[in-house]
Each structure stands twice: as C-alpha cells, then as structure tokens.
Design an enzyme around this catalytic site. Structure first.
Site, PDB file in Angstrom:
ATOM      1  NE  ARG A 178      -2.246  -1.292   3.471  1.00 35.86           N
ATOM      2  CZ  ARG A 178      -2.655  -1.003   4.698  1.00 35.86           C
ATOM      3  NH1 ARG A 178      -3.800  -0.394   4.906  1.00 35.86           N
ATOM      4  NH2 ARG A 178      -1.929  -1.323   5.744  1.00 35.86           N
ATOM      5  CG  ASN A 227      -3.880  -4.570   3.142  1.00 34.03           C
ATOM      6  OD1 ASN A 227      -3.329  -4.514   2.064  1.00 34.03           O
ATOM      7  ND2 ASN A 227      -3.214  -4.476   4.283  1.00 34.03           N
TER       8      ASN A 227
END
EC number: 3.6.1.7
Length: 91
Positions: free
Chosen positions: A18, A36
């Site tokens: 990320r 996520n």
C-alpha cells in the site's frame, strides 16, 4: 481520464504494497486509493490519463521488492470524487 479497479492477488499484504502504491501513484500523477481486503488481496481504485494509468497498472504487476504478485484483475470503474492518492483501512 479513465478509472480502473484493480484486485491484486499473491503475497501483497505485510510487504509494504500500500505504501509503495501511494508513492508510485503520486510519481505518475494517478489519483485514487489503495486498501487491504480481509481475504488477503489488495484493492486499488486508480484514475488518471491513459499513459500514466497504464504505467501504474504495469508497475502494480511487480509491486514492491518483497511482494509476489500472482494475478491482477483490472476492470473499468466509476471515477471517484478523490484528490490525490490515499491509503485506506482494510475492508
């Protein structure tokens, strides 16, 4: 500008994916978000001009050094009302 929803499978959580996606998107001028998913995948909504978005998707196939991307499903998406590129909480 066009938008894509990416679902990324493989070893993509707990490897900095990320944070890497945020940095990469900002470098390319792509806007959107990354998060996520509870099933172990990473989801991205990315919006940008054709070349920048294509480059971003190509780079997502590699990801950060510790990631092992097994598959990416990319589908057209509604353009979100977002500014910049952000990291969101797990969904």
């Amino acid at each position: 500008m066009t938008a894509q929803r990416l679902l990324i499978e493989g070893r993509v959580q707990r490897v900095g994916y990320r944070d890497w996606a945020v940095r990469t998107a900002k470098q390319l001028g792509v806007i959107g978000w990354v998060r996520n998913l509870q099933d172990g995948r990473v989801e991205i909504l990315a919006d940008g001009d054709g070349m920048a978005l294509d480059t971003f998707v190509d780079r997502c196939r590699e990801g950060p050094m510790l990631a092992e991307v097994a598959r990416i499903d990319a589908t057209p998406a509604e353009r979100g009302n977002v500014k910049g590129f952000t990291k969101r909480f797990t969904a």
